[in-house]
Design a protein around this motif. Structure first.
Motif, PDB file in Angstrom:
ATOM      1  N   GLY A  95     -17.685 -23.074  15.332  1.00 25.56           N
ATOM      2  CA  GLY A  95     -19.060 -23.351  14.961  1.00 25.56           C
ATOM      3  C   GLY A  95     -20.041 -22.888  16.027  1.00 25.56           C
ATOM      4  O   GLY A  95     -21.090 -22.306  15.713  1.00 25.56           O
ATOM      5  N   LEU A  96     -19.704 -23.123  17.297  1.00 25.98           N
ATOM      6  CA  LEU A  96     -20.580 -22.703  18.390  1.00 25.98           C
ATOM      7  C   LEU A  96     -20.675 -21.186  18.463  1.00 25.98           C
ATOM      8  O   LEU A  96     -21.751 -20.631  18.750  1.00 25.98           O
ATOM      9  N   ILE A  97     -19.575 -20.504  18.209  1.00 27.50           N
ATOM     10  CA  ILE A  97     -19.595 -19.033  18.210  1.00 27.50           C
ATOM     11  C   ILE A  97     -20.497 -18.518  17.094  1.00 27.50           C
ATOM     12  O   ILE A  97     -21.327 -17.614  17.309  1.00 27.50           O
ATOM     13  N   LEU A  98     -20.352 -19.093  15.900  1.00 21.65           N
ATOM     14  CA  LEU A  98     -21.193 -18.682  14.778  1.00 21.65           C
ATOM     15  C   LEU A  98     -22.668 -18.933  15.080  1.00 21.65           C
ATOM     16  O   LEU A  98     -23.530 -18.090  14.811  1.00 21.65           O
ATOM     17  N   PHE A  99     -22.948 -20.104  15.637  1.00 19.62           N
ATOM     18  CA  PHE A  99     -24.334 -20.440  15.989  1.00 19.62           C
ATOM     19  C   PHE A  99     -24.865 -19.458  17.031  1.00 19.62           C
ATOM     20  O   PHE A  99     -26.008 -18.988  16.936  1.00 19.62           O
ATOM     21  N   PHE A 104     -28.143 -14.737  18.663  1.00 15.64           N
ATOM     22  CA  PHE A 104     -28.185 -13.382  19.218  1.00 15.64           C
ATOM     23  C   PHE A 104     -28.935 -12.439  18.286  1.00 15.64           C
ATOM     24  O   PHE A 104     -29.738 -11.602  18.748  1.00 15.64           O
ATOM     25  N   LEU A 105     -28.691 -12.556  16.976  1.00 15.10           N
ATOM     26  CA  LEU A 105     -29.413 -11.725  16.025  1.00 15.10           C
ATOM     27  C   LEU A 105     -30.915 -12.006  16.083  1.00 15.10           C
ATOM     28  O   LEU A 105     -31.732 -11.095  15.912  1.00 15.10           O
ATOM     29  N   SER A 106     -31.260 -13.264  16.307  1.00 10.19           N
ATOM     30  CA  SER A 106     -32.679 -13.607  16.412  1.00 10.19           C
ATOM     31  C   SER A 106     -33.305 -13.036  17.684  1.00 10.19           C
ATOM     32  O   SER A 106     -34.488 -12.685  17.698  1.00 10.19           O
ATOM     33  N   LEU A 107     -32.532 -12.945  18.755  1.00 11.18           N
ATOM     34  CA  LEU A 107     -33.026 -12.456  20.033  1.00 11.18           C
ATOM     35  C   LEU A 107     -33.013 -10.936  20.141  1.00 11.18           C
ATOM     36  O   LEU A 107     -33.852 -10.342  20.833  1.00 11.18           O
ATOM     37  N   TYR A 108     -32.093 -10.299  19.469  1.00 10.55           N
ATOM     38  CA  TYR A 108     -31.858  -8.855  19.619  1.00 10.55           C
ATOM     39  C   TYR A 108     -32.881  -8.052  18.834  1.00 10.55           C
ATOM     40  O   TYR A 108     -33.206  -8.401  17.704  1.00 10.55           O
ATOM     41  N   PRO A 109     -33.390  -6.942  19.384  1.00  9.52           N
ATOM     42  CA  PRO A 109     -33.104  -6.353  20.710  1.00  9.52           C
ATOM     43  C   PRO A 109     -34.095  -6.762  21.789  1.00  9.52           C
ATOM     44  O   PRO A 109     -34.004  -6.300  22.923  1.00  9.52           O
ATOM     45  N   LYS A 110     -35.059  -7.607  21.431  1.00 17.74           N
ATOM     46  CA  LYS A 110     -36.135  -7.945  22.353  1.00 17.74           C
ATOM     47  C   LYS A 110     -35.620  -8.591  23.630  1.00 17.74           C
ATOM     48  O   LYS A 110     -36.251  -8.486  24.692  1.00 17.74           O
ATOM     49  N   LEU A 128     -26.541 -17.784   9.927  1.00 19.36           N
ATOM     50  CA  LEU A 128     -25.282 -18.048  10.634  1.00 19.36           C
ATOM     51  C   LEU A 128     -25.298 -19.423  11.295  1.00 19.36           C
ATOM     52  O   LEU A 128     -24.255 -20.099  11.354  1.00 19.36           O
ATOM     53  N   GLN A 129     -26.449 -19.842  11.760  1.00 18.77           N
ATOM     54  CA  GLN A 129     -26.559 -21.168  12.369  1.00 18.77           C
ATOM     55  C   GLN A 129     -26.268 -22.252  11.332  1.00 18.77           C
ATOM     56  O   GLN A 129     -25.570 -23.237  11.622  1.00 18.77           O
ATOM     57  N   LYS A 384     -11.326 -12.522  13.354  1.00 20.53           N
ATOM     58  CA  LYS A 384     -11.589 -13.927  13.040  1.00 20.53           C
ATOM     59  C   LYS A 384     -12.552 -14.522  14.054  1.00 20.53           C
ATOM     60  O   LYS A 384     -12.331 -14.437  15.254  1.00 20.53           O
ATOM     61  N   VAL A 385     -13.618 -15.117  13.541  1.00 22.23           N
ATOM     62  CA  VAL A 385     -14.603 -15.737  14.410  1.00 22.23           C
ATOM     63  C   VAL A 385     -14.249 -17.201  14.619  1.00 22.23           C
ATOM     64  O   VAL A 385     -13.955 -17.886  13.643  1.00 22.23           O
TER      65      VAL A 385
END
Length: 385
Positions: A95-99, A104-110, A128-129, A384-385
């Motif tokens: 769950g933490l990895i998925l979150f 990361f998608l929200s932060l990337y690429p900024k 994903l969160q 596998k995530v």
């Protein structure tokens, strides 16, 4: 096929579940990647608020599938309480990895060019969160509760959410309501996350907000119950299909009935929305189960199965690539500089109408990932995530 010729036991891994998961993820990528957000066919758009389009079905279907998968993946561990602690820690890690991937998608690429600014305005909720939270909580409930108690928890969640959203006065507003910016969920999101960390298209509310994650967990539990029932070995497949179809139909009917007072709404993830989408997902999965796993008509399944076995991987990467393409610029035919994705998309706009060019881009993107995933599948590469 005669009933006596059909295996009475559910397969260790449901091919129909991989097929359904793959079709759902492919649909996610299709609706998330039009060539032009201003030119989209109506079925590929979300409902403006109340109501439900085909696109609105995709995310609840995926959470339903998450629940079914929990029942299959953790069924043997549930029977041994000694393994529960280890299983829960493993679920928490996943769950933490998925979150984290969602953040990361929200932060990337900024995050690489303006890290302080990126973190100050990062959107904390997301697809994903929400998957991460629903997966972990549904897994814990599945491991620690009987089937009957899982059902009771599901019903309690739907009832509590209905009461909160339709009867509790909203601070600063004075009355309960279901409008975009003044409902209880929007108020809670702004109060806890602040406008800096909400959906950038609104800033005042979030479609994956805090309070609406509660009924999203119910969507996962709906899938858990269906998965538990599908795994039963003491019931003939034909009987399973009949009961699941009836249950799904009843849930759809109840959702439509509840819609009269608590509207079906994907952004609010209303209780009626949970019943309506959970019922449809049950009907579709039961049909796929009968055709693919029982009747063994499965030659058509591979394109979607290859999506299904690497679902999270392709969803993450399919979101990462457009952001990466946007980092690079090239010169267009008129000498102006445009980002690489816009340049690639211009190859579609020259010979197709705007709306068909937008759709063609999305379909091409689906085919691109199909090729990648097909190679991975043939080489038995499953991340596998």
């Amino acid at each position: 096929m005669a009933q006596s010729q059909i295996s009475q036991e559910a397969p260790a891994r449901l091919l129909s579940l991989d097929f359904f998961r793959g079709a759902t993820v492919a649909a996610m990528i299709l609706v998330n990647n039009p060539g032009d957000w201003g030119n989209i066919y109506a079925p590929l758009e979300h409902a403006s608020w109340n109501g439900c389009t085909p696109t609105d079905l995709i995310f609840p279907f995926f959470l339903f599938i998450v629940g079914v998968s929990i029942a299959y993946a953790m069924g043997s561990k549930k029977a041994d309480p000694a393994t529960h602690g280890k299983t829960i820690l493993k679920a928490l890690k996943r769950g933490l990895i998925l979150f984290g991937l969602g953040l990361f998608l929200s932060l990337y690429p900024k995050v690489f060019s303006e890290p302080i600014e990126a973190f100050q305005h990062v959107r904390i909720p997301g697809v994903l969160q929400r998957i991460a939270i629903v997966f972990f909580i549904s897994a814990v409930i599945f491991l620690k509760s009987s089937e009957k108690n899982v059902f009771k928890i599901l019903i309690a969640i739907l009832a509590i959410y209905w009461v909160l959203m339709t009867f509790v006065p909203v601070p600063g507003v004075g009355y309960a309501n279901l409008e975009k910016e003044t409902n209880l969920g929007a108020w809670l999101d702004r109060s806890i996350l602040s406008e800096a960390h909400l959906w950038k298209a609104a800033k005042t509310w979030d479609p994956e907000g805090i309070l609406s994650t509660l009924p999203a967990i119910a969507s996962g539990l709906f899938g858990v119950l269906v998965g538990v029932y599908l795994k039963r070995k003491d019931i003939e497949p034909a009987t399973k299909i009949a009961w699941l179809f009836c249950t799904g139909t009843a849930a759809v009917a109840l959702g439509l009935l509840w819609d009269l007072q608590f509207p079906i709404n994907k952004s609010l993830w209303t209780s009626s929305f949970v019943l309506y989408t959970g019922g449809l997902a049950t009907i579709i999965l039961s049909f796929c189960y009968w055709i693919i796993d029982i009747q063994k008509y499965n030659r058509f399944t591979k394109p979607f199965v290859v999506y299904g076995v690497n679902a999270i991987t392709v969803f993450f990467l399919s979101g990462l690539i457009p952001r990466t393409l946007g980092m690079f610029t090239v010169k267009a035919g008129d000498g102006t500089e445009i980002n690489l994705q816009a340049w690639l998309y211009s190859g579609f706009t020259g010979w197709l109408s705007p709306i068909n060019a937008s759709l063609a881009w999305a379909i091409t993107y689906i085919i691109f990932w199909l090729v990648v995933l097909w190679v991975m599948y043939n080489r038995k590469i499953i991340i596998k995530v």
